[in-house]
Write an enzyme that holds these catalytic residues in place. Structure first.
Site, PDB file in Angstrom:
ATOM      1  N   CYS A  65       0.885  -1.173   0.000  1.00 48.61           N
ATOM      2  CA  CYS A  65       0.000   0.000   0.000  1.00 48.61           C
ATOM      3  C   CYS A  65       0.921   1.221   0.000  1.00 48.61           C
ATOM      4  CB  CYS A  65      -0.984  -0.023   1.175  1.00 48.61           C
ATOM      5  SG  CYS A  65      -0.256   0.038   2.826  1.00 48.61           S
TER       6      CYS A  65
HETATM    7  O1  LIG Z   1      -0.721   3.561   3.045  1.00 48.37           O
HETATM    8  C1  LIG Z   1      -1.862   3.214   3.101  1.00 48.37           C
HETATM    9  C2  LIG Z   1      -2.433   2.589   4.318  1.00 48.37           C
HETATM   10  O2  LIG Z   1      -1.490   2.448   5.323  1.00 48.37           O
HETATM   11  C3  LIG Z   1      -2.773   3.373   1.962  1.00 48.37           C
HETATM   12  O3  LIG Z   1      -2.106   3.344   0.728  1.00 48.37           O
HETATM   13  C4  LIG Z   1      -3.810   4.428   2.032  1.00 48.37           C
HETATM   14  O4  LIG Z   1      -4.492   4.738   0.862  1.00 48.37           O
HETATM   15  C5  LIG Z   1      -3.573   5.606   2.878  1.00 48.37           C
HETATM   16  O5  LIG Z   1      -4.684   5.626   3.666  1.00 48.37           O
HETATM   17  P1  LIG Z   1      -5.566   6.924   3.917  1.00 48.37           P
HETATM   18  O6  LIG Z   1      -6.138   7.335   2.597  1.00 48.37           O
HETATM   19  O7  LIG Z   1      -6.570   6.412   4.887  1.00 48.37           O
HETATM   20  O8  LIG Z   1      -4.618   7.958   4.480  1.00 48.37           O
END
Ligand SMILES: O=C(CO)[C@H](O)[C@H](O)COP(=O)(O)O
Length: 153
Positions: A65
């Site tokens: 992610c």
């Molecule tokens: O790194 C991540 C979660 O750890 C994801 O890529 C995510 O999209 C980021 O989350 P948010 O939009 O809730 O800040």
């Protein structure tokens, strides 16, 4: 080995590169998505990979992610899963050898693709053999079993 690979949109491009690389290393890879840069919720992908890992459908999982944190936290909610965030090759090696982590997680907004490939290679080339680490991993498993019993009683 059979590898389950998944990411959210922030790591879609990295996932595509890692998929090719895992094939180059001679492993079989199953792509759990996402399949474009369109936004998806990272827990959805992480839960699918984690579930198949505990059901022994795959030998290892790799989840990506933005930071590697969300997919790790989500995957670790599935009983029996040990997912480890690693952004260096030494941690990736120890995630297997010390922690018997079936899932490696990384963040596409933290490290670059060439470095990520090295981390993946270190992880896939390492194996858990129990030994001095076994009783420590077993303590974690036992704690999980205790909580699960409590939740059902
Ligand atoms: O790194 C991540 C979660 O750890 C994801 O890529 C995510 O999209 C980021 O989350 P948010 O939009 O809730 O800040």
């Amino acid at each position: 080995m059979k590898i389950a690979l998944g990411s959210d949109h922030n790591a879609y491009n990295m996932k595509e590169e890692i998929k090719k690389y895992i094939n180059e290393l001679g492993h079989v890879v199953e792509d759990f998505g996402c399949y474009s840069c369109e936004a998806v919720d990272y827990p959805d992908v992480a839960f699918k990979v984690a579930q198949d890992i505990v059901e022994n459908k795959y030998d290892r999982g790799i989840l990506l992610c933005g930071t590697g944190l969300g997919v790790s936290i989500a995957a670790n909610k599935v009983p029996g899963v040990r997912a480890a965030v690693c952004h260096d090759t030494y941690s990736a090696e120890r995630a297997q050898k010390s922690n018997n982590a079936q899932i490696l997680t990384m963040g596409a907004q933290v490290i670059g693709i060439e470095h990520a490939k090295k981390v993946v290679e270190a992880y896939l080339n390492s194996e858990y053999n129990g030994g001095r680490s076994a009783h420590k991993v077993e303590k974690i498993n036992e704690k999980e079993r205790q909580f699960l019993k409590g939740a059902c009683s």
